[in-house]
Design a protein around this motif. Structure first.
Motif, PDB file in Angstrom:
ATOM      1  N   ALA A  68     -25.784  -1.442 -25.351  1.00 30.54           N
ATOM      2  CA  ALA A  68     -26.920  -1.224 -24.450  1.00 30.54           C
ATOM      3  C   ALA A  68     -26.611  -1.630 -23.009  1.00 30.54           C
ATOM      4  N   SER A  69     -25.543  -2.406 -22.811  1.00 30.72           N
ATOM      5  CA  SER A  69     -25.184  -2.886 -21.473  1.00 30.72           C
ATOM      6  C   SER A  69     -24.279  -1.882 -20.768  1.00 30.72           C
ATOM      7  N   ARG A  70     -24.373  -1.897 -19.448  1.00 25.40           N
ATOM      8  CA  ARG A  70     -23.496  -1.078 -18.611  1.00 25.40           C
ATOM      9  C   ARG A  70     -23.437  -1.764 -17.243  1.00 25.40           C
ATOM     10  N   GLU A  71     -22.689  -1.232 -16.330  1.00 33.42           N
ATOM     11  CA  GLU A  71     -22.573  -1.863 -15.023  1.00 33.42           C
ATOM     12  C   GLU A  71     -23.954  -2.023 -14.386  1.00 33.42           C
ATOM     13  N   GLY A  72     -24.275  -3.255 -13.968  1.00 30.06           N
ATOM     14  CA  GLY A  72     -25.555  -3.531 -13.319  1.00 30.06           C
ATOM     15  C   GLY A  72     -26.727  -3.665 -14.280  1.00 30.06           C
ATOM     16  N   HIS A  73     -26.473  -3.586 -15.578  1.00 21.92           N
ATOM     17  CA  HIS A  73     -27.539  -3.616 -16.602  1.00 21.92           C
ATOM     18  C   HIS A  73     -26.982  -4.382 -17.808  1.00 21.92           C
ATOM     19  N   VAL A  74     -27.452  -5.622 -17.988  1.00 25.83           N
ATOM     20  CA  VAL A  74     -26.943  -6.481 -19.055  1.00 25.83           C
ATOM     21  C   VAL A  74     -28.073  -6.770 -20.031  1.00 25.83           C
ATOM     22  N   VAL A  75     -27.817  -6.510 -21.311  1.00 28.50           N
ATOM     23  CA  VAL A  75     -28.804  -6.732 -22.361  1.00 28.50           C
ATOM     24  C   VAL A  75     -28.290  -7.831 -23.283  1.00 28.50           C
ATOM     25  N   MET A  76     -29.135  -8.826 -23.516  1.00 28.35           N
ATOM     26  CA  MET A  76     -28.801  -9.973 -24.362  1.00 28.35           C
ATOM     27  C   MET A  76     -29.827 -10.054 -25.496  1.00 28.35           C
ATOM     28  N   VAL A  77     -29.350 -10.135 -26.737  1.00 25.98           N
ATOM     29  CA  VAL A  77     -30.229 -10.168 -27.912  1.00 25.98           C
ATOM     30  C   VAL A  77     -30.046 -11.510 -28.615  1.00 25.98           C
ATOM     31  N   SER A  78     -31.153 -12.078 -29.092  1.00 23.44           N
ATOM     32  CA  SER A  78     -31.078 -13.380 -29.751  1.00 23.44           C
ATOM     33  C   SER A  78     -30.209 -13.307 -31.005  1.00 23.44           C
ATOM     34  N   GLU A  79     -29.382 -14.339 -31.132  1.00 19.73           N
ATOM     35  CA  GLU A  79     -28.535 -14.485 -32.305  1.00 19.73           C
ATOM     36  C   GLU A  79     -29.078 -15.604 -33.186  1.00 19.73           C
ATOM     37  N   SER A  80     -29.607 -16.637 -32.535  1.00 16.61           N
ATOM     38  CA  SER A  80     -30.257 -17.727 -33.269  1.00 16.61           C
ATOM     39  C   SER A  80     -31.349 -18.309 -32.379  1.00 16.61           C
ATOM     40  N   MET A  81     -32.413 -18.787 -33.032  1.00 16.84           N
ATOM     41  CA  MET A  81     -33.538 -19.365 -32.295  1.00 16.84           C
ATOM     42  C   MET A  81     -34.028 -20.597 -33.050  1.00 16.84           C
ATOM     43  N   GLU A  82     -34.053 -21.729 -32.351  1.00 20.12           N
ATOM     44  CA  GLU A  82     -34.535 -22.973 -32.935  1.00 20.12           C
ATOM     45  C   GLU A  82     -35.979 -23.216 -32.515  1.00 20.12           C
ATOM     46  N   ASN A  83     -36.756 -23.813 -33.413  1.00 18.37           N
ATOM     47  CA  ASN A  83     -38.137 -24.204 -33.144  1.00 18.37           C
ATOM     48  C   ASN A  83     -39.032 -22.997 -32.865  1.00 18.37           C
ATOM     49  N   VAL A  84     -38.683 -21.887 -33.480  1.00 16.92           N
ATOM     50  CA  VAL A  84     -39.430 -20.635 -33.379  1.00 16.92           C
ATOM     51  C   VAL A  84     -39.708 -20.198 -34.820  1.00 16.92           C
ATOM     52  N   PRO A  85     -40.858 -19.594 -35.091  1.00 21.26           N
ATOM     53  CA  PRO A  85     -41.117 -19.156 -36.467  1.00 21.26           C
ATOM     54  C   PRO A  85     -40.007 -18.242 -37.009  1.00 21.26           C
ATOM     55  N   ALA A  86     -39.721 -18.376 -38.270  1.00 18.84           N
ATOM     56  CA  ALA A  86     -38.671 -17.573 -38.916  1.00 18.84           C
ATOM     57  C   ALA A  86     -38.939 -16.089 -38.717  1.00 18.84           C
ATOM     58  N   TRP A 118     -38.492 -14.276 -36.015  1.00 22.02           N
ATOM     59  CA  TRP A 118     -38.685 -13.839 -34.631  1.00 22.02           C
ATOM     60  C   TRP A 118     -37.336 -13.494 -34.007  1.00 22.02           C
ATOM     61  N   ARG A 119     -37.356 -12.509 -33.126  1.00 18.83           N
ATOM     62  CA  ARG A 119     -36.194 -12.135 -32.326  1.00 18.83           C
ATOM     63  C   ARG A 119     -36.646 -12.001 -30.881  1.00 18.83           C
ATOM     64  N   ALA A 120     -35.684 -12.089 -29.982  1.00 23.66           N
ATOM     65  CA  ALA A 120     -36.001 -11.948 -28.551  1.00 23.66           C
ATOM     66  C   ALA A 120     -34.869 -11.193 -27.872  1.00 23.66           C
ATOM     67  N   ARG A 121     -35.207 -10.624 -26.718  1.00 22.49           N
ATOM     68  CA  ARG A 121     -34.203  -9.868 -25.957  1.00 22.49           C
ATOM     69  C   ARG A 121     -34.479 -10.015 -24.467  1.00 22.49           C
ATOM     70  N   ASP A 132     -39.941  -9.854 -30.596  1.00 25.98           N
ATOM     71  CA  ASP A 132     -40.177  -9.103 -31.824  1.00 25.98           C
ATOM     72  C   ASP A 132     -40.541 -10.127 -32.899  1.00 25.98           C
ATOM     73  N   PRO A 133     -41.832 -10.449 -33.017  1.00 28.62           N
ATOM     74  CA  PRO A 133     -42.227 -11.496 -33.954  1.00 28.62           C
ATOM     75  C   PRO A 133     -42.266 -11.045 -35.419  1.00 28.62           C
ATOM     76  N   ASP A 134     -42.322  -9.750 -35.648  1.00 26.40           N
ATOM     77  CA  ASP A 134     -42.562  -9.290 -37.019  1.00 26.40           C
ATOM     78  C   ASP A 134     -41.607  -8.202 -37.499  1.00 26.40           C
ATOM     79  N   GLY A 135     -40.537  -7.981 -36.764  1.00 26.05           N
ATOM     80  CA  GLY A 135     -39.561  -6.975 -37.176  1.00 26.05           C
ATOM     81  C   GLY A 135     -39.998  -5.545 -36.935  1.00 26.05           C
ATOM     82  N   LYS A 136     -41.056  -5.359 -36.170  1.00 26.18           N
ATOM     83  CA  LYS A 136     -41.557  -4.003 -35.904  1.00 26.18           C
ATOM     84  C   LYS A 136     -41.063  -3.451 -34.563  1.00 26.18           C
TER      85      LYS A 136
END
Length: 181
Positions: free
Chosen positions: A121-139, A141-144, A162-166
């Protein structure tokens, strides 16, 4: 004599290979986010309301890392009657084994998250970071985060949850302008 020549040729080949490996290791794996380095003032808009924000980013540990200290202040407002202050410390590194940028984020609310670059998803001038692990967050959940660099003096940041996988949904967007001395 032939044996000595073979050994010398092998040694030269290995030395050349080492030089190539060393030059690859010297490449700046953080070049894609180097534009973050500096002082920034911005405005955030999203679920918690409208915020005034500031970021300070600098190279650390002989340039191996980029550290970003951030602060977003949400005053009392209809969307957020109590108001709130968010602070974070982001430590960016380059994982040579995976050849990916990694960000570890420590938030004043106790969240500790590790994000990895989404290379597709990343390209020059556009960087996308997706959560790999999250502490102290409900099981589950994902973030980007998405960073768009608009010239040398502006960037935009999109934080999605993305709290519910939708699927990811926008939580906060931010626009930052470089501070001038």
């Amino acid at each position: 004599m032939k044996q000595i020549c073979r050994v010398l040729i092998l040694m030269l080949a290995l030395a050349g290979g080492s030089a190539v490996f060393a030059s690859e290791a010297d490449l700046d794996g953080l070049a894609a986010i180097q534009p973050l380095v500096g002082d920034w003032t911005g405005v955030g808009e999203g679920d918690p309301g409208t915020s005034a924000a500031a970021r300070h980013a600098e190279r650390a540990q002989d340039g191996r890392y980029i550290m970003v200290a951030g602060r977003s202040v949400y005053p009392k407002q209809d969307k957020n009657p109590k108001g709130e202050v968010h602070t974070s410390l982001d430590v960016w590194s380059f994982d040579k084994a995976r050849r990916l940028i990694v960000m570890r984020q420590f938030d004043n609310l106790g969240f500790v998250s590790t994000y990895v670059q989404d290379r597709a998803a990343s390209r020059e001038g556009h960087v996308v970071m997706v959560s790999e692990s999250m502490e102290n967050v409900p099981a589950g959940w994902r973030a980007r985060y998405t960073y768009d660099f608009i010239g040398a003096d502006e960037y935009r940041e999109l934080f999605e949850l993305d709290p519910d996988g939708k699927g990811f949904q926008t939580y906060v967007t931010g626009r930052y302008l470089r501070d001038r001395p």
